[in-house]
Design a protein around this motif. Structure first.
Motif, mmCIF file in Angstrom:
data_model
loop_
_atom_site.group_PDB
_atom_site.id
_atom_site.type_symbol
_atom_site.label_atom_id
_atom_site.label_comp_id
_atom_site.label_asym_id
_atom_site.label_seq_id
_atom_site.Cartn_x
_atom_site.Cartn_y
_atom_site.Cartn_z
ATOM 1 N N TYR A 296 21.084 1.281 8.091
ATOM 2 C CA TYR A 296 21.430 2.386 7.207
ATOM 3 C C TYR A 296 20.178 2.820 6.459
ATOM 4 N N HIS A 297 19.936 4.115 6.438
ATOM 5 C CA HIS A 297 18.749 4.673 5.792
ATOM 6 C C HIS A 297 18.795 4.442 4.281
ATOM 7 N N LEU A 298 17.662 4.040 3.718
ATOM 8 C CA LEU A 298 17.549 3.864 2.270
ATOM 9 C C LEU A 298 16.781 5.046 1.689
ATOM 10 N N ASN A 299 17.293 5.621 0.618
ATOM 11 C CA ASN A 299 16.626 6.742 -0.039
ATOM 12 C C ASN A 299 15.667 6.292 -1.124
ATOM 13 N N ASP A 300 15.778 5.035 -1.530
ATOM 14 C CA ASP A 300 14.979 4.542 -2.654
ATOM 15 C C ASP A 300 14.517 3.119 -2.360
ATOM 16 N N ARG A 301 13.430 2.717 -2.980
ATOM 17 C CA ARG A 301 12.930 1.343 -2.808
ATOM 18 C C ARG A 301 13.697 0.349 -3.671
ATOM 19 N N GLY B 183 0.855 -1.192 0.000
ATOM 20 C CA GLY B 183 0.000 0.000 0.000
ATOM 21 C C GLY B 183 0.883 1.231 0.000
ATOM 22 N N GLN B 184 0.258 2.386 -0.083
ATOM 23 C CA GLN B 184 1.010 3.635 -0.120
ATOM 24 C C GLN B 184 0.893 4.362 1.212
ATOM 25 N N GLU B 185 1.997 4.575 1.864
ATOM 26 C CA GLU B 185 2.082 5.364 3.098
ATOM 27 C C GLU B 185 3.247 6.315 2.908
ATOM 28 N N PRO B 186 2.954 7.605 2.684
ATOM 29 C CA PRO B 186 4.028 8.545 2.342
ATOM 30 C C PRO B 186 5.109 8.686 3.413
ATOM 31 N N SER B 187 4.789 8.389 4.667
ATOM 32 C CA SER B 187 5.784 8.583 5.729
ATOM 33 C C SER B 187 6.665 7.359 5.964
ATOM 34 N N THR B 188 6.529 6.323 5.130
ATOM 35 C CA THR B 188 7.321 5.112 5.329
ATOM 36 C C THR B 188 8.786 5.356 4.995
ATOM 37 N N GLN B 189 9.646 4.952 5.918
ATOM 38 C CA GLN B 189 11.090 5.031 5.718
ATOM 39 C C GLN B 189 11.664 3.642 5.932
ATOM 40 N N TYR B 190 12.708 3.321 5.195
ATOM 41 C CA TYR B 190 13.311 1.997 5.262
ATOM 42 C C TYR B 190 14.772 2.096 5.678
ATOM 43 N N THR B 191 15.229 1.062 6.408
ATOM 44 C CA THR B 191 16.648 0.929 6.730
ATOM 45 C C THR B 191 17.091 -0.479 6.344
ATOM 46 N N VAL B 192 18.367 -0.607 6.021
ATOM 47 C CA VAL B 192 18.929 -1.900 5.654
ATOM 48 C C VAL B 192 20.075 -2.221 6.604
ATOM 49 N N SER B 193 20.196 -3.486 6.952
ATOM 50 C CA SER B 193 21.310 -3.958 7.771
ATOM 51 C C SER B 193 21.644 -5.375 7.325
ATOM 52 N N HIS B 194 22.746 -5.895 7.826
ATOM 53 C CA HIS B 194 23.106 -7.271 7.484
ATOM 54 C C HIS B 194 23.905 -7.894 8.620
ATOM 55 N N ILE B 195 23.961 -9.212 8.566
ATOM 56 C CA ILE B 195 24.811 -9.966 9.488
ATOM 57 C C ILE B 195 25.444 -11.094 8.683
ATOM 58 N N GLN B 196 26.737 -11.279 8.866
ATOM 59 C CA GLN B 196 27.467 -12.308 8.123
ATOM 60 C C GLN B 196 27.725 -13.501 9.025
#
Length: 150
Positions: A101-106, A67-80
């Protein structure tokens, strides 16, 4: 003196009556309802499963919200879990493990560079600001083992 004796008697009676229970009463505050936003899918576009020592592989990810939620922000992380290597964004910024880490794009690309000739296994997690988390496992076989038929 009377007040002191009365206070002492009152304290002792409360202590005796208060400790008469066989169960422990724990206060658990009610949490505020969480704004759910929209769930999403994390898609890892086709990639190779073989990597050479000092070789790099670009991992192309796509976030598809339901769905569309304009205030959605995403972060990425990882574990090795296995192997020795680093994960970087496309601006060559090093991504440390377990750090969001903040993502600027989907649509985003991460570059994995191998520093060993062993198996590599890690997990990439994407989280939104509503608490939804999606994970993708990534596994690379070393090129030398594939060449030897292992």
């Amino acid at each position: 003196m009377k007040n002191l004796l009365f206070g002492l008697a009152l304290f002792i009676s409360f202590a005796i009556l208060g400790c008469n229970k066989n169960e422990l009463s724990i206060y658990k505050p009610q949490t505020a309802p969480i704004v759910t936003g929209f769930d999403f899918e994390l898609i890892l576009e086709g990639t190779t499963s073989i990597i050479a020592k000092y070789g790099s592989v670009d991992l192309h990810f796509r976030i598809v919200p339901q769905g569309q939620e304009p205030s959605t922000q995403y972060t990425v992380s990882h574990i090795q879990y296995m192997g020795t290597g680093i994960l970087q964004d496309m601006e060559d910024n090093f991504l440390g493990q377990n750090i969001g880490y903040h993502l600027n794009d989907r649509n985003f690309t991460l570059r994995y560079t191998s520093y060993s000739d062993t198996e590599h296994f890690f997990e990439v997690s994407v989280k939104d600001n509503f608490g939804h988390v999606k994970k993708k496992k990534v596994k690379f076989m070393p090129q030398n083992e594939v060449a030897m038929g292992k």
